[in-house]
Design a protein around this motif. Sequence first.
Motif, PDB file in Angstrom:
ATOM      1  N   ARG A 110      -0.741  -7.858 -15.088  1.00  0.00           N
ATOM      2  CA  ARG A 110       0.206  -6.957 -14.417  1.00  0.00           C
ATOM      3  C   ARG A 110       0.824  -5.964 -15.400  1.00  0.00           C
ATOM      4  O   ARG A 110       1.059  -4.791 -15.057  1.00  0.00           O
ATOM      5  CB  ARG A 110       1.310  -7.770 -13.729  1.00  0.00           C
ATOM      6  CG  ARG A 110       2.332  -6.919 -12.996  1.00  0.00           C
ATOM      7  CD  ARG A 110       3.309  -7.753 -12.197  1.00  0.00           C
ATOM      8  NE  ARG A 110       2.652  -8.377 -11.054  1.00  0.00           N
ATOM      9  CZ  ARG A 110       2.467  -9.685 -10.910  1.00  0.00           C
ATOM     10  NH1 ARG A 110       2.895 -10.522 -11.863  1.00  0.00           N
ATOM     11  NH2 ARG A 110       1.858 -10.168  -9.850  1.00  0.00           N
ATOM     12  N   GLU A 128      -7.235 -19.034  -8.060  1.00  0.00           N
ATOM     13  CA  GLU A 128      -6.397 -18.036  -7.375  1.00  0.00           C
ATOM     14  C   GLU A 128      -5.764 -17.071  -8.377  1.00  0.00           C
ATOM     15  O   GLU A 128      -5.702 -15.860  -8.144  1.00  0.00           O
ATOM     16  CB  GLU A 128      -5.311 -18.735  -6.564  1.00  0.00           C
ATOM     17  CG  GLU A 128      -4.506 -17.794  -5.687  1.00  0.00           C
ATOM     18  CD  GLU A 128      -3.525 -18.529  -4.791  1.00  0.00           C
ATOM     19  OE1 GLU A 128      -2.658 -17.856  -4.199  1.00  0.00           O
ATOM     20  OE2 GLU A 128      -3.635 -19.764  -4.681  1.00  0.00           O
ATOM     21  N   GLU A 131      -8.353 -14.565  -9.596  1.00  0.00           N
ATOM     22  CA  GLU A 131      -8.588 -13.499  -8.622  1.00  0.00           C
ATOM     23  C   GLU A 131      -7.446 -12.489  -8.614  1.00  0.00           C
ATOM     24  O   GLU A 131      -7.669 -11.281  -8.478  1.00  0.00           O
ATOM     25  CB  GLU A 131      -8.779 -14.102  -7.235  1.00  0.00           C
ATOM     26  CG  GLU A 131     -10.094 -14.871  -7.097  1.00  0.00           C
ATOM     27  CD  GLU A 131     -10.283 -15.447  -5.702  1.00  0.00           C
ATOM     28  OE1 GLU A 131      -9.261 -15.780  -5.065  1.00  0.00           O
ATOM     29  OE2 GLU A 131     -11.441 -15.544  -5.265  1.00  0.00           O
ATOM     30  N   GLU A 132      -6.214 -12.969  -8.776  1.00  0.00           N
ATOM     31  CA  GLU A 132      -5.066 -12.062  -8.822  1.00  0.00           C
ATOM     32  C   GLU A 132      -5.160 -11.155 -10.048  1.00  0.00           C
ATOM     33  O   GLU A 132      -4.900  -9.943  -9.958  1.00  0.00           O
ATOM     34  CB  GLU A 132      -3.771 -12.879  -8.870  1.00  0.00           C
ATOM     35  CG  GLU A 132      -2.505 -12.065  -8.962  1.00  0.00           C
ATOM     36  CD  GLU A 132      -2.207 -11.271  -7.704  1.00  0.00           C
ATOM     37  OE1 GLU A 132      -1.414 -10.314  -7.778  1.00  0.00           O
ATOM     38  OE2 GLU A 132      -2.758 -11.607  -6.634  1.00  0.00           O
ATOM     39  N   GLN A 134      -7.861 -10.276 -11.597  1.00  0.00           N
ATOM     40  CA  GLN A 134      -8.958  -9.343 -11.364  1.00  0.00           C
ATOM     41  C   GLN A 134      -8.531  -8.207 -10.446  1.00  0.00           C
ATOM     42  O   GLN A 134      -8.909  -7.043 -10.654  1.00  0.00           O
ATOM     43  CB  GLN A 134     -10.154 -10.099 -10.771  1.00  0.00           C
ATOM     44  CG  GLN A 134     -10.833 -11.036 -11.758  1.00  0.00           C
ATOM     45  CD  GLN A 134     -11.827 -11.963 -11.085  1.00  0.00           C
ATOM     46  OE1 GLN A 134     -11.641 -12.360  -9.929  1.00  0.00           O
ATOM     47  NE2 GLN A 134     -12.884 -12.330 -11.812  1.00  0.00           N
ATOM     48  N   ASP A 135      -7.753  -8.513  -9.438  1.00  0.00           N
ATOM     49  CA  ASP A 135      -7.263  -7.475  -8.525  1.00  0.00           C
ATOM     50  C   ASP A 135      -6.380  -6.458  -9.239  1.00  0.00           C
ATOM     51  O   ASP A 135      -6.255  -5.309  -8.799  1.00  0.00           O
ATOM     52  CB  ASP A 135      -6.472  -8.109  -7.372  1.00  0.00           C
ATOM     53  CG  ASP A 135      -7.362  -8.877  -6.410  1.00  0.00           C
ATOM     54  OD1 ASP A 135      -8.596  -8.659  -6.439  1.00  0.00           O
ATOM     55  OD2 ASP A 135      -6.842  -9.707  -5.648  1.00  0.00           O
ATOM     56  N   LEU A 136      -5.775  -6.905 -10.353  1.00  0.00           N
ATOM     57  CA  LEU A 136      -4.921  -6.012 -11.143  1.00  0.00           C
ATOM     58  C   LEU A 136      -5.722  -5.240 -12.191  1.00  0.00           C
ATOM     59  O   LEU A 136      -5.130  -4.499 -12.990  1.00  0.00           O
ATOM     60  CB  LEU A 136      -3.816  -6.823 -11.828  1.00  0.00           C
ATOM     61  CG  LEU A 136      -2.766  -7.426 -10.878  1.00  0.00           C
ATOM     62  CD1 LEU A 136      -1.905  -8.455 -11.611  1.00  0.00           C
ATOM     63  CD2 LEU A 136      -1.897  -6.324 -10.281  1.00  0.00           C
ATOM     64  N   THR A 164     -15.595 -17.646  -9.358  1.00  0.00           N
ATOM     65  CA  THR A 164     -14.522 -16.655  -9.325  1.00  0.00           C
ATOM     66  C   THR A 164     -14.532 -15.773 -10.570  1.00  0.00           C
ATOM     67  O   THR A 164     -14.249 -14.574 -10.496  1.00  0.00           O
ATOM     68  CB  THR A 164     -13.149 -17.360  -9.214  1.00  0.00           C
ATOM     69  OG1 THR A 164     -13.135 -18.173  -8.037  1.00  0.00           O
ATOM     70  CG2 THR A 164     -12.022 -16.354  -9.143  1.00  0.00           C
ATOM     71  N   ASP A 166     -15.713 -13.492 -13.828  1.00  0.00           N
ATOM     72  CA  ASP A 166     -16.682 -12.387 -13.907  1.00  0.00           C
ATOM     73  C   ASP A 166     -17.987 -12.854 -14.530  1.00  0.00           C
ATOM     74  O   ASP A 166     -19.064 -12.448 -14.106  1.00  0.00           O
ATOM     75  CB  ASP A 166     -16.084 -11.232 -14.715  1.00  0.00           C
ATOM     76  CG  ASP A 166     -14.972 -10.522 -13.941  1.00  0.00           C
ATOM     77  OD1 ASP A 166     -15.296  -9.816 -12.979  1.00  0.00           O
ATOM     78  OD2 ASP A 166     -13.797 -10.707 -14.288  1.00  0.00           O
TER      79      ASP A 166
END
Length: 335
Positions: A110, A128, A131-132, A134-136, A164, A166
């Motif tokens: 973040r 989880e 994934e968070e 990665q979304d950032l 999950t 990469d």
Amino acid sequence: MMNQTAIFIDAGFLLSLGGHRAAGTTLRSAFTTHYEALVRGIVQTVKKNTGLNNLRVYWYDASKDGLFTEQHKRIGLIPGVKVRLGRISYNGEQKGVDLRLALDLVGVARNRSASIAYLVSGDDDLAEAVEEAQDLGMKVVLLGVAKLDSRLGVASVAEHLALTADYIETIPDHLLDGAFTQVLEWDKNHSEKTSLIAKSPAERATKPNLESTVPTPAVMSNKPAIKSFAEAVPEAEVVYSSDREKSGYQGPAAYEQKELSVAEEIGAKVAESWLAFTTQSEVFDLLADKPQLPPEIDRTLLKDCAQVLGEWKTDQQTIRRTLRGAFWEYLDRIV
């Protein structure tokens, strides 16, 4: 986002695999860890793979009341290392370690402090957070210990976590071999001598062939103190997955009796290894608290079993009872 890496290490996971590789057991008294060489080697491996500088190594472990031990202080003084501690519960389980790791991973992503995270862990609960991150915009790479007969190519990693991430890379074998060393073994009669100490004077008199109850160190052995338990069931394939109904053994080892038999062997082997490295006072203390086991021994039973049966099988109460019962049964025969 800063073009650099950050490394997140679950110490319990890494030490279990490295210790088992060196000594055939996760019992920490059976091996020595060269922390500075281990950390430096992991940082160099990551830099070689990415060409990037590293922000920091986050080292996650647990301790009583979440307080720094002398060992944790030494690790924390290694340049570039941040030690983060959870707590050890009454029954010896780690609490708060995964949460701290997950929060730090997402926090670094973040704050855009690093572009690639290297994660040394196998816990499905971290999927989880991965994934968070990665979304950032952060890439997350699993850094594991190679296991050629595993479908994933690495040891003790949950399939969901692997899917999950990469991609997956491995810690070089030579780094693990240099960072983990089996401790000096006692001579072959040490276990019997140690157990004899715990007997009454009348019982001791029945074994006059033991000249002394004081163990003497032997030379360093190139072989593990106990055989790798994975070698005991070569026909089995350990399959890790977050779907517990599809995890565990496939093939002949799927039968419950086979699993219980493996648990019995592991329980006896851990008892044998513990006696080989224990002291007179520890034998007295253990017998005084029977049938309760110290947290370190209980964790060793569960971790060694998980190396063979998988984490989810070790969660079964029948397996746990068999492990502990086999440990005490071995001690009853010897002591």
